[in-house]
Scaffold this active site. Structure first.
Site, PDB file in Angstrom:
ATOM      1  N   GLU A 269      -5.775  -7.810  -1.441  1.00  0.00           N
ATOM      2  CA  GLU A 269      -6.574  -7.774  -0.212  1.00  0.00           C
ATOM      3  C   GLU A 269      -8.019  -7.419  -0.561  1.00  0.00           C
ATOM      4  O   GLU A 269      -8.267  -6.535  -1.385  1.00  0.00           O
ATOM      5  CB  GLU A 269      -6.036  -6.737   0.788  1.00  0.00           C
ATOM      6  CG  GLU A 269      -4.696  -7.068   1.415  1.00  0.00           C
ATOM      7  CD  GLU A 269      -4.272  -6.014   2.439  1.00  0.00           C
ATOM      8  OE1 GLU A 269      -5.144  -5.202   2.849  1.00  0.00           O
ATOM      9  OE2 GLU A 269      -3.090  -5.991   2.823  1.00  0.00           O
TER      10      GLU A 269
ATOM     11  N   GLU B 230       0.782  -1.235   0.000  1.00  0.00           N
ATOM     12  CA  GLU B 230       0.000   0.000   0.000  1.00  0.00           C
ATOM     13  C   GLU B 230       0.823   1.300   0.000  1.00  0.00           C
ATOM     14  O   GLU B 230       0.794   2.069   0.977  1.00  0.00           O
ATOM     15  CB  GLU B 230      -0.980  -0.010   1.192  1.00  0.00           C
ATOM     16  CG  GLU B 230      -1.998  -1.130   1.076  1.00  0.00           C
ATOM     17  CD  GLU B 230      -3.008  -1.159   2.215  1.00  0.00           C
ATOM     18  OE1 GLU B 230      -2.806  -0.439   3.223  1.00  0.00           O
ATOM     19  OE2 GLU B 230      -4.010  -1.894   2.097  1.00  0.00           O
TER      20      GLU B 230
END
Length: 513
Positions: free
Chosen positions: A432, A310
């Site tokens: 995810e 991320e």
């Protein structure tokens, strides 16, 4: 019959048999006394008394029957006939010695023949064994000649293994290694093997393992968080050895492992949005991946590398090198592929700051800029794009409040990341997604499950751990009871067998560009 017994005087030079000889020996000593001719004057018999209790007459057997004792001439003729071949047949001058010599020669020829036969059988067994164990490596060599890369690779926007087998990843994230405890979650309540058994039972073929730069560099012993009697294989090991033990344990269950550098420092709760910080420069991330590659390059079930988790505050394809995640991921990927060319690179997207989307995205969900400027590495088909996608259980976006929700979501997903594979040819694997699976979040997850099925997109569900505050896990707080509703949702998701395609992972470890 009345036997004759002769008592002869004995001189000192006479050959006298000891009195301890057996009756049969003493009887053979008197064979010169032919029952037909009487006493043989050439032989001096020992003194034997007929009154002796163990006396046996020379011409009778032990049971009292009369026997015919052959003469010296008879014995010679019998020796000549043994072993049932005449000297003319064998061409021997001395019958007895000649036969013995010829018999030995025959045995030598027989032994040589058996040795030759044994060598031939051994060579045959070795050849067959080599063909059995090398046929897969020969097959993979043929695939390499045809330009088919090792392990997983992207082609036409989908993930493949081998020549024509589409590979669908159905995995979950199991966090803990990136935290200060240095151990995967749940090791105080369950065993690592029970987690892999759970994965097999529910058809998960891959596990994403988050790590941290700080823990990899320190490589220290864990500070608790593990029960020795339940996890003897992991107990007492430093950080990297424990990760290695977990990877090898997963291979026993035919489960692939995705290594994920999830944090820079283990105490971080939220990512700072970049792949470096003041405390940990970019060069250290490069060194960490080199260390990971050196450690795991020969582990066949390590499928790839999630380069960094991320980088939400970064940009894509910008002139600002410090913010350009495209530049950093390409340099890092090329460096990693020098030692681990079979690994698939998972390159995550960026955040809303990068623009290109009409609506806000979750961290790393934004692949819009990649559609026109995909990552470029030396092994271009060893790249997968990996967005992270969440629903209202994590954060309530404006489009979750619209009356057309959830029917509006497929178009939004297409805009955020769904068209990237079509335009770049690189596979998309959702790194995810998940949530608490109640109320509106349950509706969102059901819609997203339909979307990835339709698009043939693989995924890693977040997460296994029940302690994840905004999503929950696939297990309840006891780390043993499954979350039945979530597993029922994921039950119909396709999962390609690793065991059936293990040849494409196991026999490519020394493959080089």
């Amino acid at each position: 019959m009345k036997h004759k017994y002769v008592q002869l005087p004995q001189d000192e030079d006479d050959d006298v048999r000891p009195s301890s000889s057996s009756p049969r020996q003493r009887r053979r000593a008197t064979t010169a006394m032919d029952n037909r001719t009487g006493v043989n004057s050439d032989y001096i018999a020992p003194s034997i008394s007929p009154a002796a209790p163990d006396y046996i007459p020379p011409d009778t057997s032990d049971d009292g029957h009369r026997v015919n004792i052959p003469s010296d001439q008879d014995w010679g003729s019998r020796r000549m006939r043994f072993p049932l071949k005449s000297d003319e047949t064998w061409g021997s001058k001395n019958t007895a010695n000649g036969m013995r010599s010829l018999y030995v020669k025959k045995s030598r020829f027989t032994c040589i023949g058996w040795w030759v036969l044994g060598i031939l059988i051994f060579m045959l067994v070795v050849t067959v064994t080599a063909l059995i164990f090398k046929r897969d490596s020969l097959y993979t060599a043929l695939l390499r000649k045809q330009g088919i890369p090792p392990g997983l690779y992207s082609r036409d926007g989908l993930l493949y293994v081998g020549k024509d087998t589409q590979f669908r990843i159905k995995g979950f994230s199991w966090y803990g290694f990136e935290e200060p405890s240095h151990v995967p979650g749940g090791m105080l309540r369950t065993s690592a093997r029970s987690i892999f058994e759970f994965a097999n039972e529910h058809s998960f073929n891959a596990i994403r393992v988050p790590l941290s730069v700080e823990n990899i560099v320190a490589n220290s012993l864990p500070s608790g968080g593990i029960t020795p009697f339940q996890n003897p294989e992991l107990t007492g090991l430093p950080y990297m050895d424990m990760v290695l033990a977990l990877v090898r344990m997963a291979s026993e269950y035919n489960i692939l492992i995705l290594l994920d550098v999830h944090r820079l420092e283990s105490h971080e709760i939220q990512s700072k949005g970049f792949w470096y910080s003041d405390a940990i420069p970019e060069e250290r991330l490069f060194l960490v991946w080199q260390k990971l590659c050196d450690t795991f390059k020969d582990e066949w079930n390590v499928m790839g590398a999630d380069l960094f988790n991320e980088p939400w505050d970064s940009l894509w394809n910008t002139t600002d090198k410090k913010a350009d995640w495209k530049r950093a991921s390409e340099q890092l990927g090329n460096k990693l592929h020098e030692k681990c060319p079979s690994w698939l690179l998972f390159i995550e997207g960026v955040g809303s700051r990068a623009g290109g989307t009409e609506t806000n995205t979750f961290w790393s969900e934004n692949l819009a800029a990649m559609q026109n400027a995909p990552p470029e590495v030396h092994l271009q088909n060893k790249v997968a794009l990996s967005p992270h996608v969440y629903g209202p259980g994590v954060h309530v976006q404006s489009y979750f409040k619209l009356p057309e929700f959830p029917d509006n979501m497929p178009k939004i997903w297409d805009h955020h990341f769904g068209r990237a594979s079509e335009r770049t040819g690189l596979a998309t694997v959702v790194g995810e997604w998940g949530g608490v699976y109640v109320d509106q979040d349950k509706v969102w997850q059901q819609e997203f499950a339909e979307y990835v099925l339709k698009k043939k997109i693989g995924f890693f569900y977040w997460c296994l751990n029940p302690e994840s505050g905004d999503t929950g896990g696939l297990l309840k707080s006891d780390w043993k009871t499954p979350e039945r509703e979530k597993l029922k949702l994921l039950e119909r998701m396709p999962s390609t067998s690793v065991e059936d395609n293990a040849v494409h992972f196991k026999y490519w470890r020394w493959w080089r560009t």
